[in-house]
Design an enzyme around this catalytic site. Structure first.
Site, PDB file in Angstrom:
ATOM      1  CB  SER A 105      85.110  63.247 -56.814  1.00 42.56           C
ATOM      2  OG  SER A 105      84.152  62.369 -56.267  1.00 42.56           O
ATOM      3  CE1 TYR A 132      87.136  58.827 -59.458  1.00 45.34           C
ATOM      4  CE2 TYR A 132      85.961  59.063 -57.370  1.00 45.34           C
ATOM      5  CZ  TYR A 132      86.156  59.440 -58.684  1.00 45.34           C
ATOM      6  OH  TYR A 132      85.379  60.435 -59.228  1.00 45.34           O
TER       7      TYR A 132
END
Length: 255
Positions: A128, A141
């Site tokens: 990501s 995350y």
């Protein structure tokens, strides 16, 4: 090697690399064929995994699809078979090592060892933009995605050291996607991405053997600027991008 000679070798290599990059920029990239190749897709029941499986199915790859969700996995398999692909599905929880090895024995037997023996394959890591840039209130995350990027880079380096040039690696780093993982995301960097446009960029990266795929591609310039701009100015720039969301809600029903 003599330090002076080493410097000359480095400068010569640097000039050659810039010239090579310029040629690649000007000429159309050569795309490899994946027809008949065995492709394992994890998380194939929905979202990015399902869309990626469809793209490989359109190219007549042989698919092995894994997911913990049986119903969604069956739906993906039906779609891919409708596109003419050969599909095998396994309900696998990738957080459990024993299930991974059990399924691997029925498909591919082993992954990286077999690839290394044949010096052939392609490993894709889905990370990501949060694996390159930090975002407030997403500590866990971001940490996991930084780990994914680190895995990709370390694996790429190790394969190179072992001379396994037939095994390619690609790491995907998109900004927010419309999957329901976070509630009401927004940013001045651009619109929230749809899954299909991320998969399009990913497939292009795989077929042209790109090591890092940023979506949108301008993220690569942002990464460079973060290393060059002083911290105070960088903090102002981050505020201007105005990345925000209401909450992290996990995998939504539309992912």
């Amino acid at each position: 090697m003599n330090p002076a000679l080493g410097l000359l070798v480095f400068l010569g290599t640097l000039l050659y690399a810039y010239a090579e990059a310029l040629v690649k920029l000007l000429l159309p990239a050569k795309r490899k064929a994946v027809r008949g190749e065995l492709v394992l897709v994890t998380g194939a029941a929905r979202g990015l995994g399902r869309a990626t499986a469809r793209e490989f199915a359109r190219r007549q790859s042989r698919l092995v699809l894994w997911d913990v969700e049986a119903h969604g996995l069956k739906e993906t398999a039906t779609e891919c078979e409708g596109l003419g692909a050969t599909v095998h599905t396994f309900v696998v929880d990738c957080s459990k090592r024993e299930e991974i090895y059990s399924a691997a024995e029925k498909t591919t037997r082993a992954f990286l060892p077999t690839m290394m023996k044949n010096n052939h394959g392609h490993i894709v890591t889905v990370a990501s933009a949060a694996g390159q840039f930090v975002t407030s209130f997403m500590v866990a995350y971001c940490a996991s995605k930084f780990a994914a990027v680190g895995f990709h880079k370390a694996l790429t380096e190790e394969l190179s050291s072992l001379g396994k040039d037939g095994i390619k690696t690609t790491c995907l780093c998109p900004v927010f996607m419309n999957t329901g993982f976070v509630k009401n995301p927004s940013t001045r960097l651009g619109k929230i991405l749809e899954v299909d446009e991320v998969v399009k960029a990913l497939m292009e990266g795989i077929l042209t053997n790109q090591k890092m795929v940023f979506v949108p591609p301008q993220l690569s310039f942002a990464l460079l600027s973060e290393m060059l701009i002083p911290e105070r100015a960088s903090n102002v720039l981050k505020k201007l991008t105005d990345v925000k969301f209401d909450a992290v809600v996990g995998h939504g029903s539309n992912q």
